[in-house]
Scaffold this motif. Structure first.
Motif, short mmCIF file in Angstrom:
data_model
loop_
_atom_site.label_atom_id
_atom_site.label_comp_id
_atom_site.label_asym_id
_atom_site.label_seq_id
_atom_site.Cartn_x
_atom_site.Cartn_y
_atom_site.Cartn_z
N VAL A 31 12.33 13.01 -26.13
CA VAL A 31 12.00 12.87 -24.83
C VAL A 31 13.46 12.78 -23.99
O VAL A 31 13.25 13.53 -22.86
CB VAL A 31 11.45 11.44 -24.53
CG1 VAL A 31 11.39 10.78 -23.16
CG2 VAL A 31 9.88 11.30 -25.09
N GLU A 32 14.48 12.58 -24.58
CA GLU A 32 15.85 12.54 -23.79
C GLU A 32 16.10 14.15 -23.72
O GLU A 32 16.70 14.36 -22.39
CB GLU A 32 16.73 12.22 -24.71
CG GLU A 32 16.67 10.41 -24.67
CD GLU A 32 15.42 9.97 -25.69
OE1 GLU A 32 15.25 10.46 -26.39
OE2 GLU A 32 15.11 8.82 -25.35
N GLU A 33 15.82 14.81 -24.37
CA GLU A 33 16.27 16.58 -24.22
C GLU A 33 15.24 16.79 -23.30
O GLU A 33 15.70 17.71 -22.49
CB GLU A 33 15.85 17.20 -25.73
CG GLU A 33 17.02 16.94 -26.89
CD GLU A 33 16.74 17.59 -28.20
OE1 GLU A 33 17.65 17.63 -28.88
OE2 GLU A 33 15.66 18.25 -28.18
N PRO A 42 6.84 19.63 -36.19
CA PRO A 42 7.59 18.37 -35.44
C PRO A 42 8.36 18.80 -33.97
O PRO A 42 8.86 20.03 -34.03
CB PRO A 42 8.40 17.57 -36.38
CG PRO A 42 8.06 18.12 -37.71
CD PRO A 42 7.38 19.66 -37.26
N GLY A 43 8.17 17.86 -32.99
CA GLY A 43 8.86 18.45 -31.57
C GLY A 43 7.67 19.11 -30.87
O GLY A 43 8.00 19.31 -29.82
N ILE A 72 4.89 13.07 -21.28
CA ILE A 72 4.43 12.25 -22.34
C ILE A 72 5.11 12.09 -23.61
O ILE A 72 6.02 13.10 -23.82
CB ILE A 72 2.85 12.75 -22.78
CG1 ILE A 72 3.01 14.16 -22.90
CG2 ILE A 72 2.13 12.35 -21.50
CD1 ILE A 72 1.41 14.65 -23.26
N LYS A 73 4.88 11.14 -24.42
CA LYS A 73 5.23 11.63 -25.77
C LYS A 73 4.05 11.33 -26.64
O LYS A 73 3.05 10.63 -26.08
CB LYS A 73 6.24 10.36 -26.29
CG LYS A 73 5.82 8.98 -25.85
CD LYS A 73 6.94 8.04 -26.32
CE LYS A 73 6.66 6.67 -26.01
NZ LYS A 73 7.90 5.73 -26.27
N ALA A 88 16.43 15.83 -19.79
CA ALA A 88 17.46 16.78 -19.34
C ALA A 88 17.24 18.27 -19.08
O ALA A 88 17.95 18.71 -18.14
CB ALA A 88 18.52 16.83 -20.42
N LEU A 89 16.17 18.69 -19.67
CA LEU A 89 16.00 20.17 -19.41
C LEU A 89 14.67 20.28 -18.40
O LEU A 89 14.56 21.50 -17.84
CB LEU A 89 15.58 20.75 -20.54
CG LEU A 89 16.78 21.09 -21.75
CD1 LEU A 89 16.26 21.66 -22.85
CD2 LEU A 89 17.65 21.94 -20.98
N ARG A 90 14.19 19.71 -18.10
CA ARG A 90 12.61 19.88 -17.16
C ARG A 90 12.94 20.03 -15.88
O ARG A 90 12.01 20.74 -15.14
CB ARG A 90 11.59 18.82 -17.42
CG ARG A 90 11.94 17.55 -16.88
CD ARG A 90 10.60 16.64 -16.79
NE ARG A 90 11.12 15.43 -16.87
CZ ARG A 90 10.87 14.41 -17.44
NH1 ARG A 90 10.37 14.44 -18.72
NH2 ARG A 90 11.15 13.06 -17.58
#
Length: 163
Positions: A29-31, A97-98, A44-45, A34-36
């Motif tokens: 979620v943190e990445e 994953p991811g 969402i997660k 930062a990129l969106r």
């Protein structure tokens, strides 16, 4: 298992409006935050979970929700929940994953994965989800997400946060 282009074709065939942006792969979620950039709507997660009875769950929550797995298991009546392995994730949802996403339920043809959604997804703007890969984000309305889930044969359970 579908690829993103096949997924987009499926959304089109269902009359579901969607918009996709490409970005560097994100795994947390943190990445993603930062990129969106200025991508509007809900972010969402997605938690791919299993219990001791080998029941699979996909839990979709607003990205900033705190999810207590013990309490979640109680609320769902699923008992003790733990994260599904990458192999199990690939076998049931066809993603790595991811890249976990409610859109991967299109790959669960047997209907073995149960889905639980955060009721907060119904309020406000579009829902942003990975289209089977973590290098893209697809936006669709909450109502269209529900139409998509119905088309895949998945009836969601609703979660009220905090649990």
């Amino acid at each position: 298992m579908l690829d993103p282009q096949q997924l987009f074709a499926r959304l089109d065939s269902l009359g579901i409006a969607h918009r996709t942006v490409e970005h560097a792969p994100v795994f947390t979620v943190e990445e993603a935050k930062a990129l969106r950039g200025d991508l509007p709507g809900h972010h969402i997660k997605n938690l791919f979970l299993r219990n001791k009875k080998e029941e699979m769950w996909l839990v979709v929550a607003l990205e900033d929700r705190t999810v207590d797995l013990k309490r979640l298991g109680e609320v769902l009546g699923a008992g003790r929940l733990s994260f599904g392995s990458p192999e199990r994730l690939q076998r049931h949802l066809g993603v790595a994953p991811g890249s976990v996403t409610p859109l991967a339920l299109a790959n669960d043809l047997a209907g073995t994965v149960r889905v639980a959604l955060d009721r907060g997804l119904l309020e406000g703007g579009p829902v942003n989800a990975h289209p089977l890969v973590n290098s893209m984000t697809t936006a669709l309305s909450g109502a269209d997400l529900l139409r998509f889930l119905a088309a895949t044969g998945h009836e969601p359970r609703w979660l009220e946060f905090p649990l």
